[in-house]
Every structure is written in C-alpha cells, then in structure tokens.
Design a protein around this motif. Structure first.
Motif, PDB file in Angstrom:
ATOM      1  N   LEU A   1     -13.634   4.119  -8.350  1.00  0.00           N
ATOM      2  CA  LEU A   1     -12.634   3.858  -7.529  1.00  0.00           C
ATOM      3  C   LEU A   1     -11.599   5.046  -7.555  1.00  0.00           C
ATOM      4  O   LEU A   1     -10.895   5.343  -8.442  1.00  0.00           O
ATOM      5  N   SER A   2     -11.395   5.639  -6.341  1.00  0.00           N
ATOM      6  CA  SER A   2     -10.430   6.691  -6.292  1.00  0.00           C
ATOM      7  C   SER A   2      -9.563   6.674  -5.012  1.00  0.00           C
ATOM      8  O   SER A   2      -9.545   5.382  -4.354  1.00  0.00           O
ATOM      9  N   ALA A   3      -8.554   7.555  -4.765  1.00  0.00           N
ATOM     10  CA  ALA A   3      -7.666   7.204  -3.908  1.00  0.00           C
ATOM     11  C   ALA A   3      -8.242   7.076  -2.478  1.00  0.00           C
ATOM     12  O   ALA A   3      -7.747   6.664  -1.481  1.00  0.00           O
ATOM     13  N   GLU A   4      -9.391   7.640  -2.505  1.00  0.00           N
ATOM     14  CA  GLU A   4     -10.304   7.688  -1.048  1.00  0.00           C
ATOM     15  C   GLU A   4     -10.233   6.094  -0.648  1.00  0.00           C
ATOM     16  O   GLU A   4     -10.268   5.873   0.536  1.00  0.00           O
ATOM     17  N   ASP A   5     -10.738   5.447  -1.706  1.00  0.00           N
ATOM     18  CA  ASP A   5     -10.893   3.881  -1.537  1.00  0.00           C
ATOM     19  C   ASP A   5      -9.698   3.115  -1.108  1.00  0.00           C
ATOM     20  O   ASP A   5      -9.570   2.357  -0.004  1.00  0.00           O
ATOM     21  N   VAL A   6      -8.486   3.773  -1.708  1.00  0.00           N
ATOM     22  CA  VAL A   6      -7.443   3.181  -1.512  1.00  0.00           C
ATOM     23  C   VAL A   6      -6.897   3.292   0.024  1.00  0.00           C
ATOM     24  O   VAL A   6      -6.401   2.367   0.819  1.00  0.00           O
ATOM     25  N   VAL A   7      -6.852   4.394   0.212  1.00  0.00           N
ATOM     26  CA  VAL A   7      -6.646   5.188   1.428  1.00  0.00           C
ATOM     27  C   VAL A   7      -7.299   4.315   2.747  1.00  0.00           C
ATOM     28  O   VAL A   7      -6.783   3.878   3.723  1.00  0.00           O
TER      29      VAL A   7
ATOM     30  N   GLY B   1       5.930   0.386   9.787  1.00  0.00           N
ATOM     31  CA  GLY B   1       5.711   1.218  11.131  1.00  0.00           C
ATOM     32  C   GLY B   1       4.227   1.766  11.003  1.00  0.00           C
ATOM     33  O   GLY B   1       3.984   2.545  11.805  1.00  0.00           O
ATOM     34  N   LEU B   2       3.478   1.179  10.387  1.00  0.00           N
ATOM     35  CA  LEU B   2       2.021   1.574  10.430  1.00  0.00           C
ATOM     36  C   LEU B   2       1.374   0.869  11.297  1.00  0.00           C
ATOM     37  O   LEU B   2       1.524  -0.718  11.599  1.00  0.00           O
ATOM     38  N   THR B   3       0.766   1.693  12.420  1.00  0.00           N
ATOM     39  CA  THR B   3       0.304   0.919  13.596  1.00  0.00           C
ATOM     40  C   THR B   3      -1.183   1.387  13.619  1.00  0.00           C
ATOM     41  O   THR B   3      -1.616   2.295  12.982  1.00  0.00           O
ATOM     42  N   PRO B   4      -2.217   0.672  14.374  1.00  0.00           N
ATOM     43  CA  PRO B   4      -3.633   1.283  14.285  1.00  0.00           C
ATOM     44  C   PRO B   4      -3.590   2.593  14.928  1.00  0.00           C
ATOM     45  O   PRO B   4      -4.495   3.272  14.523  1.00  0.00           O
ATOM     46  N   ASP B   5      -2.809   3.141  15.586  1.00  0.00           N
ATOM     47  CA  ASP B   5      -2.729   4.489  16.300  1.00  0.00           C
ATOM     48  C   ASP B   5      -2.069   5.484  15.430  1.00  0.00           C
ATOM     49  O   ASP B   5      -2.923   6.312  15.141  1.00  0.00           O
ATOM     50  N   ASN B   6      -1.166   5.096  14.546  1.00  0.00           N
ATOM     51  CA  ASN B   6      -0.794   6.143  13.693  1.00  0.00           C
ATOM     52  C   ASN B   6      -1.178   6.083  12.048  1.00  0.00           C
ATOM     53  O   ASN B   6      -0.607   6.970  11.440  1.00  0.00           O
ATOM     54  N   VAL B   7      -1.778   5.099  11.825  1.00  0.00           N
ATOM     55  CA  VAL B   7      -2.155   4.829  10.213  1.00  0.00           C
ATOM     56  C   VAL B   7      -2.681   5.988   9.467  1.00  0.00           C
ATOM     57  O   VAL B   7      -2.416   6.308   8.586  1.00  0.00           O
ATOM     58  N   GLU B   8      -3.487   6.816  10.291  1.00  0.00           N
ATOM     59  CA  GLU B   8      -4.388   7.567   9.478  1.00  0.00           C
ATOM     60  C   GLU B   8      -3.179   8.876   9.369  1.00  0.00           C
ATOM     61  O   GLU B   8      -3.668   9.608   8.401  1.00  0.00           O
ATOM     62  N   GLU B   9      -2.262   8.846  10.126  1.00  0.00           N
ATOM     63  CA  GLU B   9      -1.455  10.193   9.690  1.00  0.00           C
ATOM     64  C   GLU B   9      -0.545   9.668   8.758  1.00  0.00           C
ATOM     65  O   GLU B   9       0.145  10.548   7.913  1.00  0.00           O
ATOM     66  N   LYS B  10      -0.051   8.373   8.664  1.00  0.00           N
ATOM     67  CA  LYS B  10       0.927   7.928   7.878  1.00  0.00           C
ATOM     68  C   LYS B  10       0.414   7.800   6.391  1.00  0.00           C
ATOM     69  O   LYS B  10       1.322   7.735   5.351  1.00  0.00           O
ATOM     70  N   VAL B  11      -0.698   7.326   6.160  1.00  0.00           N
ATOM     71  CA  VAL B  11      -1.324   6.986   4.900  1.00  0.00           C
ATOM     72  C   VAL B  11      -2.191   8.267   4.478  1.00  0.00           C
ATOM     73  O   VAL B  11      -3.567   8.125   5.182  1.00  0.00           O
ATOM     74  N   LYS B  12      -2.155   9.024   3.782  1.00  0.00           N
ATOM     75  CA  LYS B  12      -2.933  10.171   3.683  1.00  0.00           C
ATOM     76  C   LYS B  12      -3.216  10.313   1.925  1.00  0.00           C
ATOM     77  O   LYS B  12      -2.373  10.117   1.219  1.00  0.00           O
ATOM     78  N   GLN B  13      -4.501  10.669   1.900  1.00  0.00           N
ATOM     79  CA  GLN B  13      -5.309  11.090   0.724  1.00  0.00           C
ATOM     80  C   GLN B  13      -4.494  12.503   0.311  1.00  0.00           C
ATOM     81  O   GLN B  13      -4.725  13.400   0.996  1.00  0.00           O
ATOM     82  N   THR B  14      -4.005  12.888  -1.051  1.00  0.00           N
ATOM     83  CA  THR B  14      -3.433  13.983  -1.361  1.00  0.00           C
ATOM     84  C   THR B  14      -4.351  14.717  -2.426  1.00  0.00           C
ATOM     85  O   THR B  14      -4.047  15.890  -2.757  1.00  0.00           O
ATOM     86  N   GLY B  15      -5.051  13.859  -3.089  1.00  0.00           N
ATOM     87  CA  GLY B  15      -5.938  14.521  -4.114  1.00  0.00           C
ATOM     88  C   GLY B  15      -6.958  13.292  -4.442  1.00  0.00           C
ATOM     89  O   GLY B  15      -7.033  12.321  -3.820  1.00  0.00           O
ATOM     90  N   ASP B  16      -7.864  13.524  -5.630  1.00  0.00           N
ATOM     91  CA  ASP B  16      -8.695  12.654  -5.695  1.00  0.00           C
ATOM     92  C   ASP B  16      -8.224  11.349  -6.383  1.00  0.00           C
ATOM     93  O   ASP B  16      -8.607  10.314  -6.192  1.00  0.00           O
ATOM     94  N   TYR B  17      -7.069  11.380  -7.047  1.00  0.00           N
ATOM     95  CA  TYR B  17      -6.317  10.162  -7.403  1.00  0.00           C
ATOM     96  C   TYR B  17      -4.991   9.982  -7.103  1.00  0.00           C
ATOM     97  O   TYR B  17      -4.082   9.624  -7.816  1.00  0.00           O
ATOM     98  N   SER B  18      -4.701  10.724  -5.929  1.00  0.00           N
ATOM     99  CA  SER B  18      -3.290  10.436  -5.372  1.00  0.00           C
ATOM    100  C   SER B  18      -3.145  10.251  -3.719  1.00  0.00           C
ATOM    101  O   SER B  18      -4.003  10.665  -3.046  1.00  0.00           O
ATOM    102  N   PHE B  19      -2.274   9.507  -3.370  1.00  0.00           N
ATOM    103  CA  PHE B  19      -1.973   9.526  -1.850  1.00  0.00           C
ATOM    104  C   PHE B  19      -0.528   9.077  -1.438  1.00  0.00           C
ATOM    105  O   PHE B  19       0.333   8.829  -2.270  1.00  0.00           O
ATOM    106  N   THR B  20      -0.118   9.364  -0.188  1.00  0.00           N
ATOM    107  CA  THR B  20       1.178   9.025   0.129  1.00  0.00           C
ATOM    108  C   THR B  20       1.136   8.268   1.222  1.00  0.00           C
ATOM    109  O   THR B  20       0.040   8.049   2.081  1.00  0.00           O
ATOM    110  N   LEU B  21       2.323   7.181   1.370  1.00  0.00           N
ATOM    111  CA  LEU B  21       2.528   6.266   2.487  1.00  0.00           C
ATOM    112  C   LEU B  21       3.617   6.814   3.055  1.00  0.00           C
ATOM    113  O   LEU B  21       4.806   6.671   2.417  1.00  0.00           O
ATOM    114  N   GLU B  22       3.629   6.967   4.353  1.00  0.00           N
ATOM    115  CA  GLU B  22       5.117   7.143   4.980  1.00  0.00           C
ATOM    116  C   GLU B  22       5.531   6.115   5.866  1.00  0.00           C
ATOM    117  O   GLU B  22       4.720   5.616   6.702  1.00  0.00           O
TER     118      GLU B  22
END
Lengths: 529, 356
Positions: free
Chosen positions: A109-115, A136-157
C-alpha cells in the motif's frame, strides 16, 4: 383400512423424527455469526457505499486515511496516513503515508493507492462523493488537486481554507477508504474504474476480507492475514440476513447466532431476563425529528412552530415506546460532536402551547397532515404525538406510506409535517448544518439541505454555517455551532426529539464487540468467545 | 368414390391437428407471456414509487440522481422502454437489477432453487397426507373422522402462516430441539459441498455429504411441513368432494353388487377416476408454492423467490420484478401443460378426442 392408514401415518411421523437428530446449538468457535437485516446493501464499493450495513462491512474490511477513537470522537489519528501538515494559506494538506502496509492481495500500500482511491471516488461521483466534493474536488479537477508527491506522500488542495478538522473528519468516512489500485485496475472494463467488479468484490487492507456477499442472504468475511494490526481471534465473521426480530431472538436463545442486531424493544426486554444473554448499547449520531413545512400557512407562524415543540411528550415516548433505543435530545448536533449542546428545554406543556396558538390567531387549533413511514416504531411515535397535539386542539392526520413514498414527498416539499431521522455522514459538526443552512430557497435550488426541504428561509443562519466551516480555531468553531444550535432550538421548524442508540443482544461468552458512534465504527475485530 | 380420399385426408388431418395443437399451445404461451409482461410493466410504471431515488439513496446529489435517471432509460417514452425490454428478453437478456446491479438471471438462479426445494418438500407432504385424508373423509362422510379432517383443513385455510410458522419454531426448534432453526443450512456444513444445482438436499446427497444433507433436511422440514399443511388443507378438501362425486356413481354400485372388496372400490376404482381432476389441483398448488411464500420465507429467513420479488417490488426494481414474473409465468404455463399431458395419460377419453 384404518390399520393401514394408521400404520402409514406412524411410519411418516417416525421418518420425520429420525431425520431430525438432536442438534448441537452452538456456533463454530472460530466463527462470529451476526443476525441483521442486510437487504439495504446495494454495493461493496467504498466509493458508493452509504448504507448502514455496507458501511459497517467496509469499516471492518478497508482502512480509511484518517480514524478517530470510538469512545472520544475528538481524538483523531492517522490510519493509512502517518502524519499531515497544513500549508501556510490553509488550502493544501500534505500527507505522509505509513510504510510497510500491505493489502489482503499481498500488494504494497503506497501513496499511489491513496491518490487513486480519492480520484476514483470523485470521478465515479456516486452518492457519498459529495463528502469530498465539499472541498472543491470535482471529476474535472480532482487529478490536479490530489497529487502524489513521493512513494509515500501526497497532497490535497482545497478550494478554500476550511477548518482542518473538517477535512480530516471527512477523510474518516468510508468514501476515503483506500483500495488496491493494481487489483482494481486489473478488473477495469471500458474505463469503469473497476466499478462493476468492486460492487461485489473486495480490494482492501482491513482486518477482515470480504469473501462473499449473497444478496438478502449472507455476507461471509475472513480474517486478513496481511493486516498489520493485532490478529483477530475469529477466523470468520458471517452476517446472516434475518429480517424478523422474533426469529433473531429465537436463534440467539438457541445459540445458533452469536449476536442479534435487529431487535425491537419487546425482544430486548425479554432477552434481558435470559442469563445466557447480555445486552450492549451504544449511542449513534442519528437524530429523530419532525420537519414542519414552511409552505403551510399555519406552520409558517413562529408561535405555531414553538407551540409544536411543547406538544410532544418526549419523556413518555422515551421511557415507554422506544425504551433504550432512543433518548431525549433536542439540539441538532448529536452528543459527542464538536460544539454539541446538551440542552433540552422543551417538555410536554399543552397550556403553554395553547397560549402560543392563541397569539398566532389559532385559539381553536387547526388540522395538519404528517407523512409517516409505516414501520411499527415510527407509527407508534406518530400516534403518541397525535394524541398530545390534540391536547391543544391540533388535529394531526397521519398519512402512512413506505420509506420511499414519504421521502419522495419530503424531497418535493409537498408534505405538511414529516417525521423521520437524519444520520451524520461523518463526525464533523458541518454534516448536521443541514438543519441550519439554506443558500437558495427556490424550488429549483441546486443544494437541498433539510432547511430547504422545509422551505425555511434563513440567510443569516446560512452565513453563520458557512463561516463556521472555515473557522480554523477549534474552540471558536465550537462556540459558533453552539450559537447556531441555540437559534435552531428556539426558532426552527424542526421539532428535534431524540438521539438514537443501537442496542444489540449477544451470547454471554462474546467479548470485545464495539458499538461505535456511526455504523462504520462498529467493530468485531477484537471479538473473542 | 369419396371413401379413399377421406382416409388420406384423415391421416393428413391427424398430423395437421397435432401441428395445429402445437401452434395453438405456442401461441397461447406467447400471448400469456406478453400479457404478463405488459401488465407487470404497466403496474410498476404507475406505482407511486420513484425507482431512481431508491437506487441512488436519499443523500444523492441532483447530478447523481439525473445520471441514474438517464441510465435507467426513464427519459424515453414508456412504450419505448417496454419495447427495449422486450427485445432484450427475446435475446435472452433479462437485464440487470437496478438495486443489486447484478444480472437478474443470476439473482433468479440463486433464489429460485431455494423456493423450488421448499415447494417440492411442501407439495410432497401436502399430497401424501392430503389425498388419503380426503379419501377417508369422503368415505366416512359426516362421521367424526370427517369432521376432524374438515376442521384441520379449515384451520390450515384460515390460520395466518406467519403465526403458525413462529409457533412451530417456538415448539419444535426452541422447546423440543427436534429441528434446526431458520435458514437453509448451518454455517458448519455450508462449505462441506459445492452448490451446483442450488438444491441443497440434492447437491449434498449427490456428493455424499450426508451430515450436510441431514442438516439441510432438518432446516427444511419445518417450513416444508408448514407449506405442506396449507396445500394439504386444499388437496384434502378437493379430494373429498371428487371422491364423493365418484362414490355416488353407478359403477361403484355395480362393483359392490359384484362383490369387489370395499377397499378396492375406494382406493382403486373411485380414486383412479378422481385422480384426473386432482392432477390439476396438485399442479396448481405446486405452482402456488413455487411463486414463493413471502411470509414463510420471512419467518424462516429463507432466501427464496417470494422474498426477492417483494423486495424488488417495493423499490420498483423493474427488471428484477419482470424477471421474477417471467419465472412464475413459466412455472404456471409448464405445470399447466404438464397436467394437460397427465390428463391424456390418465383419462383415455381425452386421448380419443385428440385422435380423429
């Protein structure tokens, strides 16, 4: 001829008796068997699950990003997430994912799965997707807003600087459960995000796996040996669909099940006398209330709204009709929530109600209808209210209907009074702001909270609710919700009456069963027997 | 001059008659099914239930709701929806349940065997007890035994099955421990064999899992006996009246005069003739049981067709309801055809009518 007939009959009875050798009435020692009504289940996909039963099953078989202590909801901890940090502007949350976790399939289980899980839930846009959509997450923008930043890290805007606890509580919901990306993707057909497969299959990392779901029959779960928590004692956990409460009671008394989940007060009462059985209960967040439609000319008068609150015999109903299953509760936040107010100012007082009705120009009362779901419990409460309302001259006509029929009228705002319940979707107070928020009261509004359903126009209260969700200071935020509750208590068209408890009966030898504040917190992973 | 061609016409005519009969049966079946689907479709469309709301749940946003509305094809005119469904059915596709999202055919394959098993046990018990009781009651008309059988029948007719079921559970399961409780089989036995036909008694017996067989039998015997009691009530009453009619016939008097033993007159001569209409009675009772008994299935937590249909109907799950209706229709039609066939076998007169 008679001798023959008698012989035949005797033979038949003997044959019956022979085939039914004495039975061992005990469940297998490594299997936990629950009786419940599981006919509301429509899916096992965490992106779609919203039903009580299925969310409990998800809660025991998947892991969410964040969790909280079931006996103190205010204590948040990371489940799949190890830590998190809010950016300066308060709009971006950076998460670190725990290392070394594995799915039941054996995949890491890694950040990839979470994102993937978050993006998938937003893109699929099923009922619970709105929980993530609030940021503010929509089907159109979610890939920009939830991003993997490393194997075990991600950000949610987020689109605004919401209260951080608001986000964290939403990530405790089943819609934020982490699914096994590789496994789901390998079952994807025509870009469906594995939706048709996951409906009836399993791709999680929780203490139990879902082996099989037979609709209206059973759910079979098995211990997940890859889970990193303490190994559950029960190798198997099985839900049996037993819709009849009396049947559940019989099965429990015979020892054919370990726990009965759908009992009525009379069964609970009877079972509490049985030395082999014990009763356990836990407070749930569900609120039981009356909604008074403001499109009705009488109900729209402030005095009438208040009078109605004095015309329910809260104590009598709680002590008799729903004994042990509901307790008196009059504010819109359930106990245990941030800012929940423990105030129950109303009681049955027909004299006071009559004064108020006289002030409203209705000294002789009026006639009004109530759409009532035709279950025994709701009907009996409705009849009790009908009697107490009559004490002030109000003729309450009960319109029975099944759950769908009453709900349809409620959603279309064509009811006078609706009697029903509201359960929180997650443990943040904002989930119940639906009682105090109505951004657009027109029939074509995009957002239709409970205040809208009762046509209650409240621009000021709505502004307060909007502000509360952005308040990052927890104490200030709690204070804002307390003020909102005071106002709703005094002026709203909601006669909030009870908070529900879940009461279950189990065999005496069962230990470690947990009843949490919401169904996905109900847990059997620590059960021994 | 006219003799020879008539014989030829007669032979061709026989073939033609058989063909014509086949076509007639096929047409009747087709019209029956079409009518059945049409009525069910119409009823479910005019029911005051919003299937979209049921499918998406109360908390769904408007966009989710709208998407489901389109997915269900509810934006199209009703006749078009029916036409689409009909063409799908003809190509063997019963569609998916809106609710379970699984193919209806899979759902039916799971619930129908449960009902078949229960109904079969029920009808076997009902027939085994119903016919002898009816005969005895007719022979001893007006005597104590007749009264007892008739009262038994009346109770079977009028007692609510829900109540009888719970009472039976309380006595035979909870108090006496003679039978297993609600459900089809205990967890401990559930995985000791593979369910190939879905008929647990058959599957376990064929695979030699005798412990599981005993357990399944112990589970089915009470609800089976209960349903058996209900059909027994009906079958014994009908047997009684058919037998009374037969026993009043002249051939019975003749047989008595000839000195044929009384038991032979009753059980061989009269019953054989009464058996012809009884076939229809038993077939219809069986068909009734195969519809699935909602209340029995609820009390005994029996995952059968009745429960499935009721649940689907309550949420206006169209495809599931129509699929279930088709199954019931097929059961009725085939049992009717079967009893027609048995008629021809049992009653020589009907054979002669077919042959020119």
């Amino acid at each position: 001829m008679f001798i023959r007939a008698r012989l035949l009959a005797t033979a038949a009875v003997a044959a019956l008796a022979l085939t039914t050798a004495p039975l061992s009435a005990e469940t297998p020692p490594d299997t936990f068997i629950q009786a419940w009504a599981i006919d509301d289940m429509i899916t096992l996909d965490p992106a779609e699950v919203f039903e009580f039963t299925a969310s409990e099953i998800i809660g025991n078989s998947y892991e969410t990003i964040i969790g909280y202590e079931v006996d103190d909801v205010s204590k948040i901890f990371g489940r799949v997430a190890e830590s998190w940090e809010l950016s300066e502007d308060g709009k971006t949350m950076s998460f670190t994912v725990r290392q070394g976790k594995k799915f039941a399939s054996g995949n890491d289980l890694s950040a990839e799965d979470v994102v993937y899980s978050l993006v998938r839930a937003v893109k699929l846009d099923k009922s619970p997707a709105f929980i993530l959509g609030q940021f503010g997450l929509t089907p159109d923008n979610v890939e920009e807003k939830v991003k993997q930043t490393g194997d075990y890290s991600f950000t949610l805007e987020m689109d605004k600087a919401y209260a951080p606890t608001f986000l964290l509580y939403c990530l405790t919901a089943t819609v934020a459960a982490v699914v096994d990306k590789d496994l789901v993707q390998s079952n994807e057909v025509d870009g469906d995000w594995g939706y048709n497969w996951l409906k009836t299959n399993y791709a999680g990392s929780g203490p139990y796996t879902i082996r099989e779901w037979r609709a209206n029959e059973a759910v079979v779960m098995e211990r997940n040996d890859n889970w990193d928590g303490e190994r559950p004692a029960m190798a198997r956990s099985i839900y049996r669909h037993i819709p009849e409460a009396a049947t559940e009671r019989l099965l429990l008394e015979q020892g054919d099940i370990d726990i009965a989940r759908k009992l009525l007060p009379e069964e609970i009462e009877a079972l509490s006398q049985n030395p082999d059985i014990k009763i356990q209960s836990g407070v749930k967040g569900t609120i039981f209330y009356l909604g008074l439609n403001q499109k009705n000319e009488h109900l729209a008068k402030p005095e009438v709204r208040e009078a109605m609150k004095w015309l329910v015999d809260y104590d009598a109903i709680a002590e008799t009709l729903v004994k042990g299953m509901k307790k008196k509760h009059q504010t819109f936040l359930p106990e245990g929530f941030l800012g929940a107010l423990d105030e129950n100012p109303y009681s049955f007082d027909p004299a006071k109600a009559k004064d108020l009705l006289a002030k409203a120009g209705l000294p002789d009362g009026f006639t009004v209808t109530m759409d009532t779901r035709n279950t025994p419990e709701v009907t009996s409460i409705a009849q009790a209210i009908q009697q107490t309302m009559a004490a002030a001259g109000i003729t309450l006509e009960i319109i029975p209907g099944d759950g769908g029929q009453t709900l349809e009228k409620y959603r279309a705002r064509t009811h006078d009074i609706y009697i029903g319940q509201w359960g929180p979707d997650y443990q943040d107070p904002h989930t119940n702001a639906t009682f105090a928020q109505n951004p657009d009261n027109s029939d074509t509004a995009a957002s239709k909270p409970l205040a809208w359903r009762n046509a209650w126009e409240i621009p000021e209260l709505t502004a307060k609710a909007d502000a509360a969700v952005l308040e990052r200071d927890a104490e200030k935020r709690a204070q804002m919700y307390r003020e909102m509750q005071e106002e709703v208590l005094a002026t709203s068209p909601f006669v909030i009456m009870f908070q529900e408890s879940e009461v279950v009966a189990m065999r005496k030898n069962v230990e470690g069963y947990i009843i949490g504040p919401s169904f996905n917190d109900n847990s059997f992973r620590a059960v021994t027997k | 001059m006219t003799g020879t061609p008539q014989i030829g016409r007669g032979r061709k005519g026989a073939l033609f008659l058989w063909l014509w009969k086949g076509v007639k049966v096929a047409l009747t079946v087709a019209v029956t099914f079409l009518g059945l689907l049409l009525v069910t479709f119409a009823i479910s469309r005019f029911m005051s239930v919003d299937p979209v709301l049921r499918a998406v749940g109360d908390r769904a946003s408007q966009s989710t709701y709208d998407a489901m509305f389109l997915e269900m094809g509810l934006d199209r005119p009703v006749w078009e929806q029916f036409w689409i469904y009909l063409t799908n059915v003809l190509s063997g596709d019963l569609g998916s349940s809106f609710l379970t999202k699984r193919p209806v055919i899979d759902d039916l394959a799971r619930v129908f065997p449960a009902t078949v098993e229960l109904a079969t046990v029920g009808i076997v018990i009902g027939t085994l007890f119903g016919i002898p009781l009816g005969v005895i009651s007719a022979v001893k008309q007006g005597r104590a035994i007749d009264q007892i059988v008739r009262v038994l029948g009346l109770v079977g007719y009028s007692a609510p099955i829900f109540w009888l079921g719970l009472l039976g559970l309380l006595l035979f399961y909870a108090q006496l421990g003679w039978v297993a409780g609600p459900g089809r089989i205990d967890i401990a036995h559930e995985y000791s064999f593979t369910a190939t036909t879905g008929l647990l008694l058959l599957d376990s017996a064929m695979q030699g899992a005798w412990a599981a067989f005993g357990n399944a039998l112990s589970h089915i015997i009470l609800p089976g006996a209960l349903l058996g009691y209900f059909s027994m009530a009906y079958i014994s009453r009908m047997t009684r009246s058919f037998m009374l009619a037969e026993l009043a016939q002249e051939y019975v008097t003749t047989a008595r005069v000839k000195g044929v033993p009384e038991w032979r007159i009753i059980w061989v001569h009269a019953l054989r003739n009464a058996a012809v209409p009884l076939v229809t009675v038993v077939a219809l009772s069986y068909a009734g049981l195969l519809e699935g008994s909602v209340l029995t299935e609820t009390v005994f937590a029996w995952p059968g067709l009745g429960l499935y249909l009721t649940n689907s109907l309550q949420v206006a799950d169209m495809n599931a309801v129509l699929g279930g209706t088709l199954v019931i229709g097929a059961v009725f039609v085939s049992l009717n055809l079967l009893s027609d066939l048995l008629y021809t076998l049992l009653d020589p007169r009907t054979r002669r009518q077919v042959r020119p």
